[in-house]
Enzyme design. Structure first.
Site, PDB file in Angstrom:
ATOM      1  N   GLU A 112     -10.135   1.958 -14.172  1.00  0.00           N
ATOM      2  CA  GLU A 112     -10.284   0.579 -14.611  1.00  0.00           C
ATOM      3  C   GLU A 112     -11.295   0.500 -15.751  1.00  0.00           C
ATOM      4  OE1 GLU A 112      -9.036  -1.711 -10.522  1.00  0.00           O
ATOM      5  OE2 GLU A 112     -11.144  -1.253 -10.773  1.00  0.00           O
ATOM      6  N   CYS A 125     -16.513  -1.991 -21.061  1.00  0.00           N
ATOM      7  CA  CYS A 125     -17.092  -1.168 -19.994  1.00  0.00           C
ATOM      8  C   CYS A 125     -16.035  -0.131 -19.607  1.00  0.00           C
ATOM      9  CB  CYS A 125     -17.475  -2.067 -18.822  1.00  0.00           C
ATOM     10  SG  CYS A 125     -18.059  -1.148 -17.404  1.00  0.00           S
ATOM     11  N   CYS A 132     -15.357   8.982  -8.192  1.00  0.00           N
ATOM     12  CA  CYS A 132     -16.714   9.465  -8.458  1.00  0.00           C
ATOM     13  C   CYS A 132     -17.151  10.378  -7.325  1.00  0.00           C
ATOM     14  CB  CYS A 132     -17.678   8.275  -8.572  1.00  0.00           C
ATOM     15  SG  CYS A 132     -19.337   8.750  -9.119  1.00  0.00           S
ATOM     16  N   CYS A 136     -23.274   6.945  -4.031  1.00  0.00           N
ATOM     17  CA  CYS A 136     -24.183   5.786  -4.025  1.00  0.00           C
ATOM     18  C   CYS A 136     -23.633   4.783  -3.005  1.00  0.00           C
ATOM     19  CB  CYS A 136     -24.252   5.162  -5.414  1.00  0.00           C
ATOM     20  SG  CYS A 136     -24.827   6.312  -6.674  1.00  0.00           S
ATOM     21  N   CYS A 139     -21.855   1.279  -3.975  1.00  0.00           N
ATOM     22  CA  CYS A 139     -20.883   1.240  -5.063  1.00  0.00           C
ATOM     23  C   CYS A 139     -19.459   1.469  -4.545  1.00  0.00           C
ATOM     24  CB  CYS A 139     -21.242   2.318  -6.099  1.00  0.00           C
ATOM     25  SG  CYS A 139     -20.088   2.375  -7.471  1.00  0.00           S
ATOM     26  N   CYS A 357     -20.056  -4.781 -12.046  1.00  0.00           N
ATOM     27  CA  CYS A 357     -20.670  -3.478 -11.796  1.00  0.00           C
ATOM     28  C   CYS A 357     -20.431  -3.032 -10.361  1.00  0.00           C
ATOM     29  CB  CYS A 357     -22.187  -3.576 -11.966  1.00  0.00           C
ATOM     30  SG  CYS A 357     -22.735  -3.408 -13.627  1.00  0.00           S
TER      31      CYS A 357
HETATM   32  N1  SAH Z   1     -22.389   6.525 -12.653  1.00  0.00           N
HETATM   33  C1  SAH Z   1     -23.009   5.725 -13.642  1.00  0.00           C
HETATM   34  C2  SAH Z   1     -22.135   4.631 -14.247  1.00  0.00           C
HETATM   35  C3  SAH Z   1     -21.306   3.800 -13.308  1.00  0.00           C
HETATM   36  S1  SAH Z   1     -22.068   2.564 -12.329  1.00  0.00           S
HETATM   37  C4  SAH Z   1     -24.302   5.130 -13.110  1.00  0.00           C
HETATM   38  O1  SAH Z   1     -24.547   5.258 -11.927  1.00  0.00           O
HETATM   39  O2  SAH Z   1     -25.080   4.600 -13.891  1.00  0.00           O
HETATM   40  C5  SAH Z   1     -22.676   1.347 -13.423  1.00  0.00           C
HETATM   41  C6  SAH Z   1     -23.841   0.549 -12.864  1.00  0.00           C
HETATM   42  O3  SAH Z   1     -23.437  -0.311 -11.795  1.00  0.00           O
HETATM   43  C7  SAH Z   1     -24.926   1.420 -12.282  1.00  0.00           C
HETATM   44  O4  SAH Z   1     -26.188   0.936 -12.668  1.00  0.00           O
HETATM   45  C8  SAH Z   1     -24.748   1.241 -10.791  1.00  0.00           C
HETATM   46  O5  SAH Z   1     -25.905   1.547 -10.080  1.00  0.00           O
HETATM   47  C9  SAH Z   1     -24.360  -0.210 -10.727  1.00  0.00           C
HETATM   48  N2  SAH Z   1     -23.704  -0.607  -9.486  1.00  0.00           N
HETATM   49  C10 SAH Z   1     -22.922   0.143  -8.685  1.00  0.00           C
HETATM   50  N3  SAH Z   1     -22.487  -0.589  -7.652  1.00  0.00           N
HETATM   51  C11 SAH Z   1     -22.998  -1.838  -7.803  1.00  0.00           C
HETATM   52  C12 SAH Z   1     -22.876  -3.047  -7.060  1.00  0.00           C
HETATM   53  N4  SAH Z   1     -22.128  -3.126  -5.967  1.00  0.00           N
HETATM   54  N5  SAH Z   1     -23.529  -4.142  -7.539  1.00  0.00           N
HETATM   55  C13 SAH Z   1     -24.256  -4.081  -8.668  1.00  0.00           C
HETATM   56  N6  SAH Z   1     -24.409  -2.964  -9.401  1.00  0.00           N
HETATM   57  C14 SAH Z   1     -23.783  -1.854  -8.980  1.00  0.00           C
END
Ligand code: SAH
Length: 381
Positions: A112, A125, A132, A136, A139, A357
């Site tokens: 996406e 974006c 992935c 985390c 996420c 995000c």
């Molecule tokens: N792997 C990379 C890029 C993808 S995530 C990274 O971790 O930076 C992009 C951003 O979204 C990151 O800052 C991540 O921590 C944040 N993110 C992930 N899940 C989220 C959520 N449920 N709510 C808000 N931000 C989130």
């Protein structure tokens, strides 16, 4: 630049998408390699440059549209190569103007990408991996697990598709690119750098590197590598806590790459590049919403010049994570600003279509079978 064929309609498939996989994807070839191919075939070397421009600068998806290339040369190309272009399979428009694309790759995998319009900018974006490998806990993409890395042309194509949508739906140019979609860009470094080279080069999109931001969980070894490579784009680190114990709970990668190592790598980055970093940070209720965490963040921010983006949490399920209160956000801002650190609160965009995000999780592979009102491609923002 408008594409010869619109990329934004579902079930519209004008492309050659991987139908003949035994042929080589022509965009895997560098310009010198393409020149060599033409010379080997007894053709003129300059044809390579012409074809290269069609492929990258004009993003053609079909050899037949290469109007300054003779019919016989086009046939020669078709015999040897395919153009494994991505296809935007499904577009969703959010009520706030955000557009989410489900992008089908040549092997039918889906990633996406998101167009985010604001008054000053249109930001793309972009995803760097299918799924992935990092777990985390907050996420949605993490739940997909990693299926494969994207090739550099697949990353580049996402940008071209969004640039085209910006022109079609907003009559505005694409201004910024963030690697904040699916995947960890530093675990697909060569292809991400390859895509950025094309995005910034004159025979690609010619965009300035300072308009590109790579967001990462912060892998120290790769941050050093980027610094050594003297990259010119911006770096954002998903920090979320400056206390090891909390960060490991949120992001298991912190266990093998603790904050001390990240801090060392960032010092190296700044010494080499003189570029400040952005820390992305979500404040969760009961997890990091207290003064101790705010002060630890302020201390971490002093290591090298930096600023903080306080991101709103986008819920992915009914689980343990909840956005902290406004009081907690105010506390952070007070502590950070008290130390002279710039902190901005970033509102979420595209939440109603799961485009915000951390919400990218190919939900519509299921939803495509059950069309929802958000799935209309013709709906204008
Ligand atoms: N792997 C990379 C890029 C993808 S995530 C990274 O971790 O930076 C992009 C951003 O979204 C990151 O800052 C991540 O921590 C944040 N993110 C992930 N899940 C989220 C959520 N449920 N709510 C808000 N931000 C989130």
């Amino acid at each position: 630049m408008a594409l010869a064929n619109p990329v934004c309609f579902p079930n519209f498939n004008p492309y050659l998408c991987g139908v003949e996989l035994q042929k080589k994807d022509i965009r895997k070839l560098s310009l010198p390699e393409l020149e060599e191919f033409f010379l080997e075939q007894g053709e003129k070397k300059f044809r390579a440059k012409q074809v290269y421009e069609w492929l990258w600068n004009k993003s053609l998806k079909n050899f037949d549209e290469m109007s300054n290339i003779s019919l016989s040369t086009r046939e020669l190309l078709k015999t040897h190569f395919t153009i494994n272009h991505i296809r935007v399979d499904l577009m969703q428009h959010s009520s706030d103007g955000t557009i989410k694309n489900a992008v089908k790759l040549f092997d039918d995998k889906i990633v996406e990408s998101v167009l985010i319009p604001t008054t000053k900018r249109i930001t793309a974006c972009i995803s760097s991996q299918v799924g992935c490998s990092l777990d985390c806990n907050f996420c949605a993409t993490a739940r997909l697990k990693r299926m494969r890395n994207l090739n550099s042309d697949e990353i580049y194509d996402q940008v071209v598709a969004i640039k085209d949508e910006a022109e079609t739906y907003f009559q505005r140019p694409l201004t910024n690119i963030v690697f904040m979609g699916m995947g960890e860009p530093l675990l697909n470094y060569a292809n991400v750098i390859g895509a950025i080279d094309k995005i910034t080069s004159a025979d690609g999109l010619g965009m300035a590197p300072r308009r590109i931001t790579l967001s990462t969980v912060g892998i120290p070894k790769m941050i050093r590598k980027m610094a050594e490579d003297e990259v010119k784009f911006n770096l954002a680190i998903s920090l979320h806590s400056a206390i090891n114990e909390t960060r490991t709970r949120l992001m298991p990668i912190n266990e093998v790459n603790p904050l001390e190592d990240l801090a060392d790598a960032l010092s190296f980055w700044y010494a080499r590049t003189k570029r400040k970093v952005t820390y992305e940070y979500v404040i969760w209720e009961g997890i990091n919403d207290d003064e101790r965490h705010a002060k630890a963040l302020a201390k971490f921010c002093k290591i090298i010049p930096s600023k903080v983006n306080l991101i709103q949490y986008n819920p992915i399920d009914e689980g343990e994570f909840r956005q902290a209160s406004q009081e907690a956000v105010d506390l952070y801002i007070r502590v950070l600003e008290g130390q002279g650190i710039i902190a901005k609160v970033r509102k979420s965009r595209g939440q109603d279509i799961d485009a915000a995000c951390g919400q990218l999780a190919n939900k519509n592979e299921v939803a495509q079978l059950q069309p929802s009102e958000n799935n209309s491609p013709t709906e204008q923002p």
